[in-house]
Design an enzyme around this catalytic site. Structure first.
Site, PDB file in Angstrom:
ATOM      1  N   HIS A   1       0.849  -1.194   0.000  1.00  0.00           N
ATOM      2  CA  HIS A   1       0.000   0.000   0.000  1.00  0.00           C
ATOM      3  C   HIS A   1       0.881   1.239   0.000  1.00  0.00           C
ATOM      4  O   HIS A   1       1.826   1.333   0.772  1.00  0.00           O
ATOM      5  CB  HIS A   1      -0.900   0.021   1.245  1.00  0.00           C
ATOM      6  CG  HIS A   1      -1.590   1.336   1.460  1.00  0.00           C
ATOM      7  ND1 HIS A   1      -1.333   2.152   2.552  1.00  0.00           N
ATOM      8  CD2 HIS A   1      -2.511   1.997   0.712  1.00  0.00           C
ATOM      9  CE1 HIS A   1      -2.067   3.238   2.465  1.00  0.00           C
ATOM     10  NE2 HIS A   1      -2.792   3.173   1.361  1.00  0.00           N
ATOM     11  N   SER A   2       0.599   2.185  -0.885  1.00  0.00           N
ATOM     12  CA  SER A   2       1.292   3.473  -0.917  1.00  0.00           C
ATOM     13  C   SER A   2       2.803   3.262  -1.041  1.00  0.00           C
ATOM     14  O   SER A   2       3.262   2.663  -2.009  1.00  0.00           O
ATOM     15  CB  SER A   2       0.910   4.285   0.327  1.00  0.00           C
ATOM     16  OG  SER A   2       1.260   5.646   0.191  1.00  0.00           O
TER      17      SER A   2
END
Length: 293
Positions: A101-102
């Protein structure tokens, strides 16, 4: 924490990384990699959905319960690639699925481009290749060095703060509920005072403050594109319709970099994997099933 999630630690030659796992060791392995200033707890809601994969959610160095880097060092993007490679080689993991994520998605794609023989597939949640800069090398280096210098100059002992205060403050800058913010904050802090009154538990940060230092070196857009052309494994990119990629218009600019990637648009903000768990796991599970058949 759900009963089937257990803590896990990996003692590497230079650092100890910790995390959480569903302990389904007989299933295919997914290494879940969180975003900047988050921690392994960001995957707790999603882990409860997964029964067909062995998931290990790591705390990156300086985050959550993992070790901080030694004094005199810092947190450069490519040092995380080194950490990840040491982990995978020490554990003798091959054909690993990386789900990030990210920042975790960024690093997953960089690692897969650099060590294609180690990665079976990448799932990148609201991330689409490296962060880049338009500044000159000298400008970027100057900003990074001054950032480190200023943080050393103002370094002080952290004062205890009510846990509820940190939760309220974080909630002002995220779409997450108070309960989900608390998951992240609790793993990022250490309780020092427990009061029975209105003050409640007081905590200090575990998270290394040096994580906020500006990077000494960033890739240019051309360098990032060249790096991503080396990525050959199956890739799924999940774009939140109210996330950072959509707000910055970045995915339209970079879609051509990932011509063979499966791009999925879902409803939610940057942390949609923490609250739209059924919605996000369905396409991930389908993607992973398709690459296995």
């Amino acid at each position: 924490m759900p009963n089937h999630l257990v803590p896990i630690a990996f003692e590497l030659p230079h650092i100890t990384l910790r995390g959480l796992t569903n302990n389904l060791t007989h299933k295919p392995l997914i290494v879940a990699l969180h975003g900047w200033l988050d921690n392994a707890a960001s995957f707790i809601p999603l882990l409860t959905e997964v029964t067909d994969y062995h998931i290990i959610a790591l705390d990156w160095a300086g985050h959550g319960l993992s070790d901080h880097r030694p004094p005199g060092t810092d947190y450069q993007q490519f040092d995380y690639i080194d950490d990840l490679h040491q982990l995978l080689t020490e554990q003798k993991w091959e054909n690993v699925i990386l789900m990030g994520h990210s920042m975790g998605g960024i690093l997953s794609s960089i690692y897969a481009a650099t060590f294609p023989e180690m990665v079976r597939a990448v799932v990148s949640i609201d991330a689409m290749g490296p962060i880049t800069t338009e500044s000159s090398v000298a400008e970027n280096l100057r900003t990074g060095v001054l950032s480190r210098h200023q943080r050393r100059a103002k370094r002080s002992i952290a004062s205890p703060v009510p846990l509820t205060q940190l939760i309220d403050k974080r909630q002002q800058h995220t779409e997450l509920s108070g309960e989900l913010v608390e998951l992240l904050i609790k793993r990022a802090t250490r309780p020092v005072i427990v009061e029975a009154g209105d003050g409640g538990t007081q905590v200090v940060w575990r998270t290394d403050s040096r994580l906020r230092n500006a990077s000494l070196i960033r890739l240019t857009e051309q360098q990032a594109q060249e790096l991503m052309t080396e990525l050959s494994c199956p890739m799924q990119i999940i774009i939140a319709d109210d996330g950072l990629l959509a707000k910055r218009g970045l995915w339209q600019q970079r879609e051509q970099w990932f011509g063979s990637a499966e791009i999925v648009h879902l409803t939610g903000g940057h942390h949609l994997h923490m609250y739209n768990t059924e919605q996000i796991w369905a396409p991930i599970a389908a993607f992973l099933h398709n690459i296995s058949t």
